[in-house]
Design a protein around this motif. Structure first.
Motif, PDB file in Angstrom:
ATOM      1  N   THR A 132       0.808  -1.222   0.000  1.00  0.00           N
ATOM      2  CA  THR A 132       0.000   0.000   0.000  1.00  0.00           C
ATOM      3  C   THR A 132       0.840   1.270   0.000  1.00  0.00           C
ATOM      4  O   THR A 132       0.291   2.368  -0.128  1.00  0.00           O
ATOM      5  CB  THR A 132      -0.948   0.018   1.211  1.00  0.00           C
ATOM      6  N   SER A 133       2.146   1.136   0.132  1.00  0.00           N
ATOM      7  CA  SER A 133       3.006   2.322   0.045  1.00  0.00           C
ATOM      8  C   SER A 133       3.468   2.583  -1.387  1.00  0.00           C
ATOM      9  O   SER A 133       4.329   3.439  -1.612  1.00  0.00           O
ATOM     10  CB  SER A 133       4.218   2.167   0.965  1.00  0.00           C
ATOM     11  N   MET A 134       2.890   1.901  -2.353  1.00  0.00           N
ATOM     12  CA  MET A 134       3.280   2.098  -3.750  1.00  0.00           C
ATOM     13  C   MET A 134       3.010   3.531  -4.185  1.00  0.00           C
ATOM     14  O   MET A 134       2.110   4.215  -3.669  1.00  0.00           O
ATOM     15  CB  MET A 134       2.535   1.126  -4.661  1.00  0.00           C
ATOM     16  N   THR A 135       3.806   3.993  -5.155  1.00  0.00           N
ATOM     17  CA  THR A 135       3.672   5.366  -5.633  1.00  0.00           C
ATOM     18  C   THR A 135       3.317   5.445  -7.115  1.00  0.00           C
ATOM     19  O   THR A 135       3.040   6.545  -7.609  1.00  0.00           O
ATOM     20  CB  THR A 135       4.975   6.152  -5.395  1.00  0.00           C
ATOM     21  N   THR A 136       3.344   4.358  -7.834  1.00  0.00           N
ATOM     22  CA  THR A 136       2.943   4.396  -9.246  1.00  0.00           C
ATOM     23  C   THR A 136       1.503   4.892  -9.330  1.00  0.00           C
ATOM     24  O   THR A 136       0.606   4.351  -8.680  1.00  0.00           O
ATOM     25  CB  THR A 136       3.060   3.009  -9.885  1.00  0.00           C
ATOM     26  N   SER A 137       1.285   5.934 -10.123  1.00  0.00           N
ATOM     27  CA  SER A 137      -0.009   6.614 -10.103  1.00  0.00           C
ATOM     28  C   SER A 137      -0.559   6.800 -11.503  1.00  0.00           C
ATOM     29  O   SER A 137       0.175   6.779 -12.501  1.00  0.00           O
ATOM     30  CB  SER A 137       0.123   7.975  -9.420  1.00  0.00           C
ATOM     31  N   ASN A 148       2.481   7.054 -14.367  1.00  0.00           N
ATOM     32  CA  ASN A 148       3.896   7.278 -14.114  1.00  0.00           C
ATOM     33  C   ASN A 148       4.329   6.477 -12.888  1.00  0.00           C
ATOM     34  O   ASN A 148       3.589   6.376 -11.900  1.00  0.00           O
ATOM     35  CB  ASN A 148       4.179   8.764 -13.866  1.00  0.00           C
ATOM     36  N   GLY A 149       5.517   5.900 -12.985  1.00  0.00           N
ATOM     37  CA  GLY A 149       6.032   5.131 -11.861  1.00  0.00           C
ATOM     38  C   GLY A 149       6.893   3.974 -12.328  1.00  0.00           C
ATOM     39  O   GLY A 149       7.338   3.918 -13.483  1.00  0.00           O
ATOM     40  N   ARG A 150       7.084   3.043 -11.432  1.00  0.00           N
ATOM     41  CA  ARG A 150       8.049   1.972 -11.673  1.00  0.00           C
ATOM     42  C   ARG A 150       7.643   0.746 -10.866  1.00  0.00           C
ATOM     43  O   ARG A 150       7.260   0.848  -9.701  1.00  0.00           O
ATOM     44  CB  ARG A 150       9.427   2.470 -11.249  1.00  0.00           C
ATOM     45  N   LYS A 151       7.710  -0.412 -11.486  1.00  0.00           N
ATOM     46  CA  LYS A 151       7.452  -1.681 -10.823  1.00  0.00           C
ATOM     47  C   LYS A 151       8.720  -2.540 -10.863  1.00  0.00           C
ATOM     48  O   LYS A 151       9.578  -2.354 -11.745  1.00  0.00           O
ATOM     49  CB  LYS A 151       6.296  -2.429 -11.486  1.00  0.00           C
ATOM     50  N   ALA A 152       8.834  -3.459  -9.915  1.00  0.00           N
ATOM     51  CA  ALA A 152      10.065  -4.249  -9.800  1.00  0.00           C
ATOM     52  C   ALA A 152       9.742  -5.729  -9.614  1.00  0.00           C
ATOM     53  O   ALA A 152       8.653  -6.093  -9.155  1.00  0.00           O
ATOM     54  CB  ALA A 152      10.910  -3.747  -8.628  1.00  0.00           C
ATOM     55  N   TRP A 153      10.730  -6.558  -9.987  1.00  0.00           N
ATOM     56  CA  TRP A 153      10.675  -8.015  -9.757  1.00  0.00           C
ATOM     57  C   TRP A 153       9.441  -8.663 -10.401  1.00  0.00           C
ATOM     58  O   TRP A 153       8.785  -9.524  -9.800  1.00  0.00           O
ATOM     59  CB  TRP A 153      10.705  -8.317  -8.253  1.00  0.00           C
ATOM     60  N   VAL A 154       9.142  -8.268 -11.608  1.00  0.00           N
ATOM     61  CA  VAL A 154       7.947  -8.770 -12.286  1.00  0.00           C
ATOM     62  C   VAL A 154       8.294 -10.057 -13.019  1.00  0.00           C
ATOM     63  O   VAL A 154       9.113 -10.066 -13.947  1.00  0.00           O
ATOM     64  CB  VAL A 154       7.384  -7.718 -13.264  1.00  0.00           C
ATOM     65  N   LEU A 164      -1.169  -6.952 -15.434  1.00  0.00           N
ATOM     66  CA  LEU A 164      -2.164  -6.474 -14.479  1.00  0.00           C
ATOM     67  C   LEU A 164      -1.416  -5.640 -13.447  1.00  0.00           C
ATOM     68  O   LEU A 164      -0.680  -6.167 -12.618  1.00  0.00           O
ATOM     69  CB  LEU A 164      -2.878  -7.655 -13.815  1.00  0.00           C
ATOM     70  N   THR A 165      -1.592  -4.334 -13.506  1.00  0.00           N
ATOM     71  CA  THR A 165      -0.740  -3.389 -12.781  1.00  0.00           C
ATOM     72  C   THR A 165      -1.524  -2.654 -11.708  1.00  0.00           C
ATOM     73  O   THR A 165      -2.549  -2.025 -11.998  1.00  0.00           O
ATOM     74  CB  THR A 165      -0.137  -2.365 -13.765  1.00  0.00           C
ATOM     75  N   TYR A 166      -1.040  -2.725 -10.479  1.00  0.00           N
ATOM     76  CA  TYR A 166      -1.646  -2.005  -9.368  1.00  0.00           C
ATOM     77  C   TYR A 166      -1.121  -0.565  -9.373  1.00  0.00           C
ATOM     78  O   TYR A 166       0.093  -0.346  -9.431  1.00  0.00           O
ATOM     79  CB  TYR A 166      -1.284  -2.662  -8.042  1.00  0.00           C
ATOM     80  N   VAL A 167      -2.039   0.392  -9.303  1.00  0.00           N
ATOM     81  CA  VAL A 167      -1.668   1.813  -9.333  1.00  0.00           C
ATOM     82  C   VAL A 167      -2.550   2.604  -8.376  1.00  0.00           C
ATOM     83  O   VAL A 167      -3.649   2.168  -8.013  1.00  0.00           O
ATOM     84  CB  VAL A 167      -1.811   2.410 -10.757  1.00  0.00           C
ATOM     85  N   VAL A 168      -2.073   3.788  -8.000  1.00  0.00           N
ATOM     86  CA  VAL A 168      -2.889   4.722  -7.233  1.00  0.00           C
ATOM     87  C   VAL A 168      -3.686   5.557  -8.226  1.00  0.00           C
ATOM     88  O   VAL A 168      -3.116   6.277  -9.051  1.00  0.00           O
ATOM     89  CB  VAL A 168      -2.020   5.632  -6.342  1.00  0.00           C
ATOM     90  N   ASP A 171      -8.603   9.037  -7.315  1.00  0.00           N
ATOM     91  CA  ASP A 171      -9.356   9.172  -6.067  1.00  0.00           C
ATOM     92  C   ASP A 171      -8.517   8.838  -4.836  1.00  0.00           C
ATOM     93  O   ASP A 171      -9.004   8.878  -3.703  1.00  0.00           O
ATOM     94  CB  ASP A 171     -10.617   8.305  -6.093  1.00  0.00           C
ATOM     95  N   GLY A 172      -7.231   8.491  -5.064  1.00  0.00           N
ATOM     96  CA  GLY A 172      -6.346   8.167  -3.960  1.00  0.00           C
ATOM     97  C   GLY A 172      -6.358   6.717  -3.547  1.00  0.00           C
ATOM     98  O   GLY A 172      -5.558   6.300  -2.697  1.00  0.00           O
ATOM     99  N   HIS A 173      -7.250   5.925  -4.133  1.00  0.00           N
ATOM    100  CA  HIS A 173      -7.333   4.500  -3.803  1.00  0.00           C
ATOM    101  C   HIS A 173      -6.507   3.674  -4.792  1.00  0.00           C
ATOM    102  O   HIS A 173      -6.335   4.061  -5.954  1.00  0.00           O
ATOM    103  CB  HIS A 173      -8.790   4.028  -3.835  1.00  0.00           C
ATOM    104  N   ILE A 174      -6.011   2.548  -4.330  1.00  0.00           N
ATOM    105  CA  ILE A 174      -5.245   1.648  -5.193  1.00  0.00           C
ATOM    106  C   ILE A 174      -6.209   0.800  -6.008  1.00  0.00           C
ATOM    107  O   ILE A 174      -7.079   0.114  -5.462  1.00  0.00           O
ATOM    108  CB  ILE A 174      -4.310   0.741  -4.367  1.00  0.00           C
ATOM    109  N   GLY A 175      -6.068   0.887  -7.320  1.00  0.00           N
ATOM    110  CA  GLY A 175      -6.845   0.067  -8.228  1.00  0.00           C
ATOM    111  C   GLY A 175      -5.916  -0.690  -9.160  1.00  0.00           C
ATOM    112  O   GLY A 175      -4.720  -0.839  -8.882  1.00  0.00           O
ATOM    113  N   SER A 176      -6.460  -1.162 -10.267  1.00  0.00           N
ATOM    114  CA  SER A 176      -5.624  -1.938 -11.190  1.00  0.00           C
ATOM    115  C   SER A 176      -6.006  -1.658 -12.630  1.00  0.00           C
ATOM    116  O   SER A 176      -7.180  -1.421 -12.957  1.00  0.00           O
ATOM    117  CB  SER A 176      -5.744  -3.434 -10.904  1.00  0.00           C
ATOM    118  N   LEU A 177      -4.982  -1.680 -13.474  1.00  0.00           N
ATOM    119  CA  LEU A 177      -5.137  -1.458 -14.904  1.00  0.00           C
ATOM    120  C   LEU A 177      -4.555  -2.650 -15.668  1.00  0.00           C
ATOM    121  O   LEU A 177      -3.582  -3.263 -15.226  1.00  0.00           O
ATOM    122  CB  LEU A 177      -4.390  -0.196 -15.347  1.00  0.00           C
TER     123      LEU A 177
END
Length: 373
Positions: A132-137, A148-154, A164-168, A171-177
């Protein structure tokens, strides 16, 4: 309480094993990642997308049936069994559970045919177990999101067609694209091999433009729903671990019956017998935890997922370690299957949330709800 498999379930496992012995035995343990050509063979025999709906090319069976197919194939080639996991759990299951009709029609049939892999992107360099501390938005811009952001160890990054990418979300909530590989502004870095030699990559989003119809989940409860769906991914991952550990047990048992030292098979020495007994108990308990978590049509609960994740990953690591001890130099020297499995299984005490975090989650659940009946 009936723990017996139905005859149909036994047939799934037996058919999968027969197919693997015919098609995959010669090339077992020669793969660097998911063997896509074997996935297509499984798909041709309705043994790949076992638990995806028939309308999208699957076999329409249960998640437990998918695990049984993994067991059958994995008794011959554990790496090929991983293709069933990729098709039936993780992103595919999330799309099947939460996706729109259009998303299901676009993404699931190629997976069911063994022609496509969907990877999952959650972790970031500074947000591993603390997801939940992710910053990709993602910011809204007309009919698109600008990510914009960065993911690791995929994992599976080298062969995935979508992520399937989790992003902020705005609305400030974490969703997925659902981010396609050819999305403008999206880059998949060259992979690094993990300890098991499997490719994993970082993902970079530099004003990547993703159509809004690619949103899988959004809103205040999106992250909770996603994690609920991810619980079954954890159980599927533990099935991969069990399959690999069971392979080493079978090999060690046969080796103990054939290898002679001091004038008798080493399996007649009590020290080896006790190792084999412990291995069998750990495997039996691990499989029961996996089966119980998949016993009904509901997604596994948080505590069932965590209990299985911690116990199976650690118990199966001990099984593999004992198998290596029994085989000695025959398993240790050279590029052996035991060497690969030892490193492969070890990763699952880290992946899907570290076991330390899951123990904390189990304790919290016990404090809130008591022992899980």
């Amino acid at each position: 309480m009936d723990f017996e498999l139905t005859e149909q379930q036994r047939l799934v496992r037996r058919t999968a094993r027969d197919l693997a012995e015919e098609q995959f035995a010669d090339d077992a343990f020669t793969w660097d990642n998911i063997p896509l050509e074997n996935a297509k063979t499984l798909a041709d025999h309705d043994m790949l997308a076992v638990s995806l709906p028939e309308e999208y090319g699957g076999a329409g069976m249960s998640a437990l049936d998918a695990v049984l197919a993994m067991e059958g194939v994995g008794s011959v080639c554990p790496q090929t069994a991983n293709t069933i996991h990729a098709a039936c759990f993780g992103p595919s299951r999330a799309i099947d559970t939460f996706g729109t009709d259009e998303q299901k029609a676009e993404y699931l049939p190629p997976v069911a045919a063994g022609e496509s892999v969907i990877a999952i992107a959650i972790s970031e360099p500074e947000a591993g177990s603390h997801a939940t501390s992710m910053t990709t938005s993602a910011e809204a811009d007309g009919d698109e999101y600008v990510v914009n952001g960065r993911k690791a160890w995929v994992s599976d990054s080298d062969i995935a067609d979508a992520f399937l990418t989790y992003v902020v979300l705005p609305d400030g909530h974490i969703g997925s694209l659902l981010v396609d590989r050819d999305t403008p502004g999206f880059t998949v870095a060259d992979p690094d091999g993990n300890m098991a030699g499997e490719p994993q990559s970082e993902l970079y989003f530099d004003d990547a433009r993703v159509p809004k119809e690619k949103v899988l989940l959004s809103g205040p409860d999106a992250f909770k729903k996603q994690i609920t769906a991810y619980n079954i991914e954890r159980i599927g991952a533990m099935a991969k671990v069990w399959v690999a550990a069971k392979w080493t047990f079978d090999e060690a048992l046969e080796y103990a019956q054939q290898r002679e030292q001091f004038g008798q098979p080493i399996g007649e020495f009590q020290a080896v017998q006790h190792r084999l007994a412990e291995m069998a108990m750990r495997l039996k308990t691990s499989r029961l935890l996996i089966y119980e978590a998949l016993a009904d049509d509901e997604l596994p609960s948080r505590i069932d997922s965590s209990l299985a994740k911690v116990y199976v990953s650690e118990a199966c690591q001990e099984v593999v370690d004992d198998a290596l001890q029994i085989k000695g130099a025959a398993g240790y020297v050279g590029d052996t299957p035991e060497s690969y499995i030892y490193r492969f299984v070890r990763g699952f005490q880290i992946a899907s949330g570290t076991n330390d975090v899951h123990r904390t989650m189990i304790a919290k659940s016990l404090a809130e709800s008591g022992y899980p009946e």
